[in-house]
Design a protein around this motif. Structure first.
Motif, mmCIF file in Angstrom:
data_model
loop_
_atom_site.group_PDB
_atom_site.id
_atom_site.type_symbol
_atom_site.label_atom_id
_atom_site.label_comp_id
_atom_site.label_asym_id
_atom_site.label_seq_id
_atom_site.Cartn_x
_atom_site.Cartn_y
_atom_site.Cartn_z
ATOM 1 N N LEU A 131 12.966 -1.596 46.399
ATOM 2 C CA LEU A 131 11.992 -0.580 46.814
ATOM 3 C C LEU A 131 10.940 -0.345 45.750
ATOM 4 C CD1 LEU A 131 14.227 2.188 48.451
ATOM 5 C CD2 LEU A 131 12.492 0.812 49.591
ATOM 6 N N LEU A 139 17.518 -0.869 53.744
ATOM 7 C CA LEU A 139 16.078 -1.016 53.542
ATOM 8 C C LEU A 139 15.321 -0.943 54.864
ATOM 9 C CD1 LEU A 139 16.306 -3.816 50.869
ATOM 10 C CD2 LEU A 139 15.199 -1.601 50.497
ATOM 11 N N ALA A 140 15.897 -1.527 55.905
ATOM 12 C CA ALA A 140 15.253 -1.480 57.220
ATOM 13 C C ALA A 140 15.205 -0.053 57.743
ATOM 14 C CB ALA A 140 15.994 -2.385 58.196
ATOM 15 N N LYS A 141 16.288 0.696 57.541
ATOM 16 C CA LYS A 141 16.313 2.089 58.000
ATOM 17 C C LYS A 141 15.300 2.929 57.230
ATOM 18 C CE LYS A 141 18.655 3.609 60.671
ATOM 19 N NZ LYS A 141 18.455 3.870 62.114
ATOM 20 N N ILE A 142 15.249 2.759 55.929
ATOM 21 C CA ILE A 142 14.262 3.487 55.121
ATOM 22 C C ILE A 142 12.856 3.156 55.585
ATOM 23 C CG2 ILE A 142 13.285 3.670 52.796
ATOM 24 C CD1 ILE A 142 16.198 3.245 51.770
ATOM 25 N N ASP A 143 12.624 1.887 55.903
ATOM 26 C CA ASP A 143 11.300 1.457 56.355
ATOM 27 C C ASP A 143 10.918 2.136 57.671
ATOM 28 O OD1 ASP A 143 8.978 -0.288 55.933
ATOM 29 O OD2 ASP A 143 9.669 -1.316 57.751
ATOM 30 N N GLU A 144 11.896 2.371 58.548
ATOM 31 C CA GLU A 144 11.609 3.085 59.798
ATOM 32 C C GLU A 144 11.029 4.461 59.512
ATOM 33 O OE1 GLU A 144 14.574 3.315 62.892
ATOM 34 O OE2 GLU A 144 15.570 1.511 62.119
ATOM 35 N N ASP A 169 20.056 -4.894 53.217
ATOM 36 C CA ASP A 169 18.926 -5.083 54.132
ATOM 37 C C ASP A 169 18.923 -4.034 55.243
ATOM 38 O OD1 ASP A 169 17.905 -7.255 52.769
ATOM 39 O OD2 ASP A 169 19.012 -8.729 53.968
ATOM 40 N N ALA A 187 9.618 5.455 56.668
ATOM 41 C CA ALA A 187 8.326 5.320 55.999
ATOM 42 C C ALA A 187 7.216 5.060 57.015
ATOM 43 C CB ALA A 187 8.387 4.176 54.976
ATOM 44 N N LYS A 188 7.463 4.189 57.964
ATOM 45 C CA LYS A 188 6.448 3.890 58.981
ATOM 46 C C LYS A 188 6.184 5.083 59.897
ATOM 47 C CE LYS A 188 7.107 -1.111 59.069
ATOM 48 N NZ LYS A 188 7.675 -2.279 59.812
#
Length: 315
Positions: free
Chosen positions: A314, A276-281, A273, A283-284
Motif C-alpha cells: 500500500l 488489498l482488493a477489499k481496501i481498494d473497494e 491480495d 478507496a474507490k
C-alpha cells in the motif's frame, strides 16, 4: 488512505483488546475503531465490556487515535453523560479521539425498558443529543429543555483544549442526510460510493471512515468456519440488526444464514491480495480511512500479514 484496526468489544476481554491495540500500533496500523455494545450480537462472541473503561486504558498503552464505532447517545446513556465520557477520553488521548455516534440498535438500547422508537424518531433524538453534547463541550452551565432530553445546571469541568470531532453513522438516505448536516465526518461499513457522494453533497469535503471484517486462518474455508461460528449475524438482512432485542433473537435469525455467505461479509483466510482488493473497494468508493477487524483467535496472524505483505504494497 489511512488504515486502522477495529477493536471488537463483542469478542475479546479488555486485556486482550489492549494487547491487540499495542500489537496493531507495532504492526503499522494508524488508528483504532472500537465498538460500543451492552450485548454481543451472539453468545458465541461472548464479551461486551464497558467501552469507556477500555478507551481510558487504551490511552496508557498506545498513541493511536481512537474513534467509537459507534456510540448511541440517545436511549441507554443520556447525551450529557456521553458528553462527559467523550471529553475525558479526548483529554486522556491528548486530543486523538473522535466521538462516532449513530442511532443504535434495540440489542443494546432496550435494556432499561424504554420504548425502542421508529427510525425517524431515533434520528430526531440523535440530532438533539449531538446538539446537547456540543453545548456541554463549550463550557459553562447548560440548561436544555428539548423534546427528548432535559439538562439542568450541568457543566463539564474536564474538557480538552479542542472539542473532539463528532462523526455520524448513516446507512439510509435520511441518516446520511442527517450525518451531512450535523456531523464532522461520516461512518459506514459498506463500500458504497453513492452514500459517500450523498454525504459530501450535503456536508462538504469531510472525512469518511469505514470498516470491514476479516477471519484470518490458514485457509479460506477455515476462516469461513470461524466467521460463521462467531458472526453469523453478519448475514442477517434488512433492518433486523436495528430491531432484534437480544443475542438469542440474532441466533434464531442467523439460522437462515448459510456458512458460504460469510465469504461476502468477511475476508476469510490469509490472502493479502484479498485484503488489498477489499481496501481498494473502499478507496474507490471515496473513503479516507478504513478499519479492519479480525474475528476469532488468530488476530496476531492478521496483524503480521498486514505488516509483512499488505502495508508494504500500500505504501
Amino acid at each position: 488512505m489511512r488504515i486502522g484496526y477495529f477493536l471488537s468489544t463483542e469478542e475479546y476481554v479488555p486485556a486482550e483488546l489492549l494487547e491487540q491495540a499495542r500489537a496493531a500500533e507495532r504492526a503499522g496500523f494508524e488508528a483504532l475503531w472500537i465498538s460500543d455494545h451492552y450485548h454481543p450480537w451472539t453468545d458465541a462472541q461472548g464479551q461486551s465490556p464497558f467501552v469507556w473503561s477500555v478507551i481510558g486504558a487504551l490511552s496508557q498503552v498506545c498513541r493511536l487515535p481512537v474513534t467509537t464505532a459507534v456510540t448511541c447517545p440517545t436511549v441507554r446513556v443520556h447525551p450529557a453523560i456521553v458528553a462527559q465520557a467523550a471529553a475525558t477520553s479526548a483529554v486522556m488521548h491528548s486530543g486523538r479521539f473522535v466521538l462516532g455516534v449513530g442511532s443504535g440498535e434495540a440489542l443494546n438500547e432496550h435494556i432499561l425498558g424504554d420504548v425502542w422508537p421508529q427510525t425517524d424518531v431515533r434520528l430526531e433524538m440523535l440530532e438533539e443529543a449531538v446538539a446537547v453534547i456540543r453545548e456541554l463541550w463549550r463550557g459553562g452551565f447548560v440548561n436544555h429543555h428539548g423534546r427528548h432530553y432535559t439538562v439542568e445546571h450541568a457543566r463539564i469541568y474536564t474538557l480538552p483544549d479542542t472539542p473532539p470531532p463528532i462523526y455520524v453513522s448513516g446507512f439510509g438516505p435520511k441518516a446520511v442526510d442527517l450525518a451531512a448536516r450535523i456531523g464532522d465526518g461520516f461512518v459506514n461499513t459498506s463500500p458504497d460510493a453513492d452514500l459517500v457522494r450523498r454525504f459530501r453533497a450535503g456536508g462538504g469535503d469531510k472525512p469518511c471512515q469505514a470498516g470491514f471484517k476479516a477471519a484470518y486462518a490458514q485457509t479460506e474455508e477455515e476462516g469461513m468456519r470461524i466467521a460463521y461460528e462467531r458472526w453469523p449475524n453478519a448475514g442477517v438482512p434488512g433492518e433486523l440488526s436495528q430491531v432484534l432485542p437480544s443475542p438469542r433473537h440474532f441466533e434464531q435469525a442467523a439460522e437462515l444464514v448459510r456458512p458460504e455467505m460469510m465469504k461476502d461479509a468477511f475476508v476469510c483466510g490469509r490472502d493479502a491480495d484479498a485484503h488489498l482488493a477489499k481496501i481498494d473497494e473502499y478507496a474507490k468508493a471515496g473513503f479516507d480511512e478504513v478499519y479492519v477487524a479480525n474475528t476469532g483467535p488468530n488476530w496476531q496472524g492478521m496483524l503480521d500479514l498486514y505488516q509483512r505483505e499488505v502495508f508494504p504494497r500500500l505504501r
